[in-house]
Design a protein around this motif. Structure first.
Motif: not given
Length: 102
Positions: A1-2, A25-28, A50-58, A68-70
């Protein structure tokens, strides 16, 4: 995870940090980049994916004290910052005249 820190142009923005899988992360962030602007992300990717990806990330906000880092910076509504990140790499940030910021 990043971890991705999100910078929003809203007056009440709190610059949260979210966790993303390597694939997300690689999509962004294209290979080697760690700075992204949301309009550019959507210009080079599939909007539905991307919408689906961001919905998960949020759903994966991380309190800053626990991060643990950015690994990446994502800008919303802050196009004026693009001039400082011409290579979209944080360590290569520059002044408008091309001089290094660090």
């Amino acid at each position: 995870m990043k971890n991705i820190q999100v910078f929003d142009g809203a007056r009440n923005a709190v610059y949260d940090i979210f966790s993303a899988t390597d694939e997300e992360f690689n999509l962004i962030f294209p290979a080697g980049q760690d700075v992204a602007f949301i309009d550019e992300v959507y210009e080079r990717g599939d909007a539905n994916q991307l919408d689906a990806t961001f919905n998960l990330i949020w759903t994966r906000r991380i309190p800053k004290r626990e991060a643990q880092g950015i690994h990446g910076l994502l800008f919303y509504e802050l196009d004026e910052k693009k001039i400082y990140y011409p290579t979209r790499k944080d360590e290569e940030a520059t002044n408008p005249d091309g001089g290094r910021l660090r």
